[in-house]
Motif scaffolding. Structure first.
Motif, PDB file in Angstrom:
ATOM      1  N   ASP A  99      39.960  48.672  32.481  1.00  0.00           N
ATOM      2  CA  ASP A  99      40.806  47.304  32.606  1.00  0.00           C
ATOM      3  C   ASP A  99      40.745  46.642  33.851  1.00  0.00           C
ATOM      4  OD1 ASP A  99      40.930  47.710  29.758  1.00  0.00           O
ATOM      5  OD2 ASP A  99      43.179  48.638  29.949  1.00  0.00           O
ATOM      6  N   TRP A 100      41.030  47.450  34.896  1.00  0.00           N
ATOM      7  CA  TRP A 100      41.205  47.007  36.320  1.00  0.00           C
ATOM      8  C   TRP A 100      39.721  46.285  36.545  1.00  0.00           C
ATOM      9  CZ3 TRP A 100      38.498  48.800  40.744  1.00  0.00           C
ATOM     10  CH2 TRP A 100      38.949  48.385  41.971  1.00  0.00           C
ATOM     11  N   LEU A 101      38.698  46.833  36.392  1.00  0.00           N
ATOM     12  CA  LEU A 101      37.332  46.218  36.657  1.00  0.00           C
ATOM     13  C   LEU A 101      37.478  44.805  35.881  1.00  0.00           C
ATOM     14  CD1 LEU A 101      34.983  49.067  36.514  1.00  0.00           C
ATOM     15  CD2 LEU A 101      35.430  47.906  38.712  1.00  0.00           C
ATOM     16  N   ASP A 102      37.550  44.751  34.477  1.00  0.00           N
ATOM     17  CA  ASP A 102      37.359  43.677  33.796  1.00  0.00           C
ATOM     18  C   ASP A 102      38.556  42.348  34.195  1.00  0.00           C
ATOM     19  OD1 ASP A 102      35.475  44.836  32.010  1.00  0.00           O
ATOM     20  OD2 ASP A 102      36.934  45.392  30.378  1.00  0.00           O
ATOM     21  N   TRP A 103      39.520  42.764  34.567  1.00  0.00           N
ATOM     22  CA  TRP A 103      40.739  41.845  35.107  1.00  0.00           C
ATOM     23  C   TRP A 103      40.025  41.074  36.087  1.00  0.00           C
ATOM     24  CZ3 TRP A 103      45.762  40.435  33.860  1.00  0.00           C
ATOM     25  CH2 TRP A 103      46.513  39.575  34.998  1.00  0.00           C
ATOM     26  N   HIS A 104      39.514  41.865  37.246  1.00  0.00           N
ATOM     27  CA  HIS A 104      39.070  41.128  38.499  1.00  0.00           C
ATOM     28  C   HIS A 104      37.701  40.544  38.361  1.00  0.00           C
ATOM     29  CE1 HIS A 104      42.322  44.073  39.756  1.00  0.00           C
ATOM     30  NE2 HIS A 104      42.572  43.074  40.639  1.00  0.00           N
ATOM     31  N   ARG A 105      36.803  41.155  37.511  1.00  0.00           N
ATOM     32  CA  ARG A 105      35.830  40.484  37.370  1.00  0.00           C
ATOM     33  C   ARG A 105      36.111  38.829  36.703  1.00  0.00           C
ATOM     34  NH1 ARG A 105      33.248  39.585  32.589  1.00  0.00           N
ATOM     35  NH2 ARG A 105      34.379  41.419  31.558  1.00  0.00           N
ATOM     36  N   ARG A 106      36.940  39.014  35.690  1.00  0.00           N
ATOM     37  CA  ARG A 106      37.411  37.577  34.890  1.00  0.00           C
ATOM     38  C   ARG A 106      37.876  36.548  35.566  1.00  0.00           C
ATOM     39  NH1 ARG A 106      40.508  39.765  29.641  1.00  0.00           N
ATOM     40  NH2 ARG A 106      40.824  37.596  29.379  1.00  0.00           N
ATOM     41  N   ILE A 176      43.783  51.476  41.740  1.00  0.00           N
ATOM     42  CA  ILE A 176      43.681  51.125  40.480  1.00  0.00           C
ATOM     43  C   ILE A 176      44.833  50.472  39.586  1.00  0.00           C
ATOM     44  CG2 ILE A 176      42.453  51.970  38.212  1.00  0.00           C
ATOM     45  CD1 ILE A 176      40.384  52.006  40.339  1.00  0.00           C
ATOM     46  N   ALA A 177      45.765  50.691  39.893  1.00  0.00           N
ATOM     47  CA  ALA A 177      47.109  50.371  39.203  1.00  0.00           C
ATOM     48  C   ALA A 177      47.447  48.756  39.470  1.00  0.00           C
ATOM     49  CB  ALA A 177      48.275  50.969  39.619  1.00  0.00           C
ATOM     50  N   ASP A 178      46.427  48.249  40.625  1.00  0.00           N
ATOM     51  CA  ASP A 178      46.943  46.905  41.110  1.00  0.00           C
ATOM     52  C   ASP A 178      46.059  45.659  40.495  1.00  0.00           C
ATOM     53  OD1 ASP A 178      48.443  48.042  43.059  1.00  0.00           O
ATOM     54  OD2 ASP A 178      47.070  48.434  44.374  1.00  0.00           O
ATOM     55  N   LEU A 179      46.840  44.737  39.991  1.00  0.00           N
ATOM     56  CA  LEU A 179      46.177  43.629  39.586  1.00  0.00           C
ATOM     57  C   LEU A 179      46.641  42.298  40.297  1.00  0.00           C
ATOM     58  CD1 LEU A 179      47.192  43.840  35.849  1.00  0.00           C
ATOM     59  CD2 LEU A 179      45.046  44.635  36.939  1.00  0.00           C
ATOM     60  N   PHE A 268      49.836  40.745  44.349  1.00  0.00           N
ATOM     61  CA  PHE A 268      49.370  41.518  43.272  1.00  0.00           C
ATOM     62  C   PHE A 268      50.590  42.444  42.730  1.00  0.00           C
ATOM     63  CE2 PHE A 268      48.992  44.437  47.078  1.00  0.00           C
ATOM     64  CZ  PHE A 268      49.316  45.678  46.798  1.00  0.00           C
ATOM     65  N   CYS A 269      50.366  42.726  41.462  1.00  0.00           N
ATOM     66  CA  CYS A 269      51.327  43.468  41.222  1.00  0.00           C
ATOM     67  C   CYS A 269      50.809  44.830  40.563  1.00  0.00           C
ATOM     68  CB  CYS A 269      51.699  42.935  39.364  1.00  0.00           C
ATOM     69  SG  CYS A 269      52.621  41.362  39.695  1.00  0.00           S
ATOM     70  N   ARG A 270      51.547  45.989  40.934  1.00  0.00           N
ATOM     71  CA  ARG A 270      51.354  47.393  40.808  1.00  0.00           C
ATOM     72  C   ARG A 270      52.015  47.815  39.353  1.00  0.00           C
ATOM     73  NH1 ARG A 270      50.952  51.420  45.759  1.00  0.00           N
ATOM     74  NH2 ARG A 270      48.980  49.972  45.987  1.00  0.00           N
ATOM     75  N   ALA A 271      51.186  48.309  38.602  1.00  0.00           N
ATOM     76  CA  ALA A 271      51.438  48.782  37.340  1.00  0.00           C
ATOM     77  C   ALA A 271      51.973  50.088  37.405  1.00  0.00           C
ATOM     78  CB  ALA A 271      50.307  48.552  36.047  1.00  0.00           C
ATOM     79  N   MET A 272      53.108  50.332  37.458  1.00  0.00           N
ATOM     80  CA  MET A 272      53.691  51.594  37.645  1.00  0.00           C
ATOM     81  C   MET A 272      53.686  52.702  36.706  1.00  0.00           C
ATOM     82  SD  MET A 272      54.724  50.992  40.578  1.00  0.00           S
ATOM     83  CE  MET A 272      55.440  52.628  41.208  1.00  0.00           C
ATOM     84  N   GLY A 273      53.216  52.414  35.444  1.00  0.00           N
ATOM     85  CA  GLY A 273      53.104  53.442  34.388  1.00  0.00           C
ATOM     86  C   GLY A 273      51.416  53.779  34.423  1.00  0.00           C
ATOM     87  N   VAL A 274      50.670  52.956  35.090  1.00  0.00           N
ATOM     88  CA  VAL A 274      49.185  52.994  35.410  1.00  0.00           C
ATOM     89  C   VAL A 274      49.101  54.114  36.545  1.00  0.00           C
ATOM     90  CG1 VAL A 274      46.855  52.550  35.879  1.00  0.00           C
ATOM     91  CG2 VAL A 274      48.115  51.005  34.324  1.00  0.00           C
ATOM     92  N   ALA A 275      49.937  53.868  37.531  1.00  0.00           N
ATOM     93  CA  ALA A 275      50.010  54.621  38.815  1.00  0.00           C
ATOM     94  C   ALA A 275      50.438  56.037  38.533  1.00  0.00           C
ATOM     95  CB  ALA A 275      50.579  53.909  39.809  1.00  0.00           C
ATOM     96  N   ASN A 276      51.228  56.224  37.460  1.00  0.00           N
ATOM     97  CA  ASN A 276      51.694  57.625  37.151  1.00  0.00           C
ATOM     98  C   ASN A 276      51.472  58.003  35.789  1.00  0.00           C
ATOM     99  OD1 ASN A 276      53.713  57.948  39.622  1.00  0.00           O
ATOM    100  ND2 ASN A 276      53.760  55.902  39.283  1.00  0.00           N
TER     101      ASN A 276
END
Length: 687
Positions: A99-106, A176-179, A268-276
């Motif tokens: 999901d992280w790759l797809d977000w930043h590609r798009r 990886i948690a950052d968008l 950027f926003c850090r998704a805390m559930g993804v980070a943990n």
């Protein structure tokens, strides 16, 4: 494009623990474990070791024959000219990486990535399988090692740079948690090209899920809530490798040996559930403190359609009431504005503003009745106390508003006139999108853009944002009013009270921590913090947001406005000079029109409230009758004829050519030979 697998293996070199080595032309760059000192390397290899001047780490360029059997080749050609994401993966799931790759590609145009997995990151085979489809559109390098990163991350990240990233166009280092949020200023990959060897800082704010799907790990798309008042507390960076000095050293959160650029950081926003992963949200934050924001909900729903955010049962209304989008209070003063109220309220409710405190005085057109009927739409009306206080109606209203609970308990505050419409340019055009773009900002000063009458002389009952589409150019240093700004600011004690253009009473103890930005997201110059009211040529622009100012509307409505008088300068006449200064029909701007459907739907909801539609029609009827009466007056008829004549229509298309003296002197100071020039010609004339 392709997915590549690579490995770093530790080895012993001269009795010292090395993490990895990269073969270069003429030497080998060796990175040593965190407990290896520079003195130990110098003792082992003598003057043949050229040590990198970076504090706290040990990197050495050694003669090629010393580490020949351990050195890996320089593979920078794999990512040559690409926009690369760089991350060291912890325990984030393979699905999160995809999901992280797809977000930043798009959304950012990333077309490559280097992802390093340490020994605790989990099975790399599963990761490779999960992101294989992403490699159809990106060049991806997965690296792994058995090296613990706690004391060696700086060395390892720089080894990744030397081995893979030397020829990249730009590199953004995140987790990886950052968008990274979209930004009209440009992507970080593009912005960094203009910095001439400086680091573009990235600042991150925590976001949280309200609820997770049963038995499923957190995904980025689950995150649609924030902690109101939360500050940016995470760091990342972006550089152009071709501008990096050889001696600079890349780390996870910063780059040693390079200056930070003095430009707005990337948000950027850090998704805390993804980070943990696997950690209950209740252990990360008290869930009752979270507020869901419409901008994040819309953003995540659009980006992650297969896994949109899960709403918290039974808590939607509470969270909306506490969220940033409905905790904004706008304060204004009105007199005889009845025909324009519904459209103004509908527009600002549609972009996420839920509370309006309106002070009225001497209204004859039903303004007060209409506002009272809109109480269920977040409108609170008060009588303006200006007769009992010094100053005009607007200043009196702002002083009174400071004591109102609607102001005191707001998360954000702003003063705005009924002919001013906020135009958020980022993402979906919501105020929450503005907050998400620069979550660290405590004040947004938005410059006005003057909109003219588009040669429409008669009043028509339709939204001004749809009817009037011609405006001053974006670069409009004259007249002074063209770049007047209005400020949306966080009500957290940093300021003492409301002001017309900016909040007043800045608390000196909070000044250094305040992030106050202009309409492009750059820091607002400090010289404007105390008494500024307009932008200058070093802080103009509308990339984040601006205020569309429909100061004149139609010529017929202008007659009514002139009779009513100005809200602040009550003794100043609004005649032909005011019309000339404020009526600009130079260029078309339709940016606010993307909200038409949303605003129309909101206006329909307002009109359906009991009594509202009838009150609006009564105000329109009064306005039309007043226009007829004014046009029958000889003096008003003469003014109407002058401002609608061919000379004034042409001058409204020539305003960029005139100096400040012309706008002070009025249209009468402009010679006929100047008026006769082509309206599209650009020249400079002043008196």
């Amino acid at each position: 494009m392709a997915l590549h697998r690579r490995r770093f293996s530790g080895f012993d070199l001269g009795g010292l623990a090395a993490l990895g080595a990269v073969r270069r032309t003429g030497d080998v760059l060796v990175g040593f474990r965190g407990d290896v000192t520079r003195a130990a390397v110098r003792a082992a290899f003598g003057e043949s070791a050229r040590l990198m001047e970076a504090p706290g780490i040990t990197l050495a360029a050694l003669p090629g024959e010393i580490a020949r059997g351990h050195a890996q080749p320089d593979e920078g050609a794999l990512l040559g000219g690409r926009n690369v994401l760089l991350a060291v993966r912890g325990r984030e799931t393979p699905e999160a990486v995809r999901d992280w790759l797809d977000w930043h590609r798009r959304f950012l145009g990333a077309d490559a990535a280097v992802i390093h997995s340490g020994p605790d990151a989990g099975e790399v085979e599963a990761l490779a399988e999960e992101i294989a489809s992403s490699a159809d559109d990106m060049e991806i390098i997965l690296t792994e090692s058995d090296v613990e990163l706690t004391s060696s991350s700086l060395v390892l990240v720089d080894l990744l740079r030397r081995r893979f990233l030397g020829n990249a166009r730009a590199v953004a280092c995140l987790t990886i948690a950052d968008l990274v949020m979209q930004d009209r200023i440009g992507t970080p990959f593009d912005r960094v090209q203009e910095l001439k060897g400086a680091v573009l800082a990235m600042r991150g704010t925590a976001i949280f899920p309200q609820r997770l799907r049963r038995g499923k790990p957190a995904h980025h798309g689950d995150h649609a809530a924030v902690l109101p008042g939360g500050k940016a507390r995470f760091s990342g960076w972006c550089v152009a490798p071709g501008q990096c000095p050889e001696e600079a050293v890349w780390g996870l959160s910063h780059v040693e040996g390079m200056q930070l650029a003095r430009v707005p950081p990337v948000a950027f926003c850090r998704a805390m559930g993804v980070a943990n992963p696997g950690v209950p949200i209740g252990r990360l934050v008290r869930k009752s403190d979270l507020a869901e924001t419409p901008g994040l909900v819309e953003m995540m729903t659009g980006a992650f359609r297969q896994r949109p955010p899960v709403a918290q049962p039974g808590r939607g209304a509470l969270q909306r009431a506490r969220g940033a989008a409905t905790a904004i209070t706008v304060v204004t003063a009105m007199k005889n504005e009845g025909p324009f109220i519904l459209d103004w309220i509908a527009h600002h409710r549609a972009i996420g503003i839920g509370r309006f405190l309106v002070y009225t005085n001497d209204c004859a057109d039903g303004t007060e009745r209409l506002l009272d009927l809109l109480a269920d739409a977040g409108v609170t009306r008060r009588d303006n106390p200006f007769r009992d206080a010094a100053g005009g109606p607007q200043h009196a209203a702002l002083r009174a508003a400071d004591k109102e609970p609607l102001v005191r308990d707001a998360d954000w505050l702003m003063t705005l006139d009924v002919d001013e419409f906020i135009n958020v340019r980022v993402a979906g055009g919501l105020v929450s999108d503005l907050f998400a773009t620069l979550p660290q900002a405590g004040a947004f000063s938005m410059p006005s853009r003057l909109f003219g009458n588009a040669d429409l002389h008669g009043f028509d009952d339709m939204p001004v944002t749809r009817r009037f589409h011609l405006a001053a150019p974006e670069f409009a240093p004259r007249p002074w009013q063209a770049w007047a700004f209005k400020t949306l600011y966080r009500n957290d004690g940093t300021f003492g009270g409301l002001g017309v253009h900016r909040p007043k009473g800045l608390n000196p103890a909070r000044a250094d921590a305040l992030c106050w930005v202009d309409g492009t997201g750059r820091p607002l110059p400090r010289r404007l913090w105390g008494n500024g009211w307009r932008m200058t040529s070093d802080c103009w622009g509308y990339d984040l947001a601006g205020v569309n100012h429909y100061a004149v509307r139609s010529a017929e409505s202008f007659l009514v406005k002139r009779e009513r008088g100005r809200v602040n300068h009550v003794g100043q006449d609004q005649g032909v000079g005011y019309w000339f200064r404020m009526n600009h029909n130079v260029t078309e701007d339709l940016s606010i029109r993307r909200l038409d459907d949303r605003v129309a739907a909101e206006r329909g909801r307002l009109a359906a409230l009991p009594g509202v539609a009838a009150a609006h029609e009564a105000a329109v009827d009064w306005h039309r009758a007043r226009i007829a009466r004014l046009r029958a007056d000889p003096d008003q008829a003469a003014l109407f004829a002058e401002i609608t004549g061919p000379r004034m229509e042409k001058l409204s298309r020539m305003t960029p050519n005139f100096g400040s003296g012309v706008f002070y002197g009025g249209p009468g100071v402009i010679p006929d030979e100047i008026v006769a020039r082509d309206a599209s010609e650009r020249f400079y004339f002043n008196v």
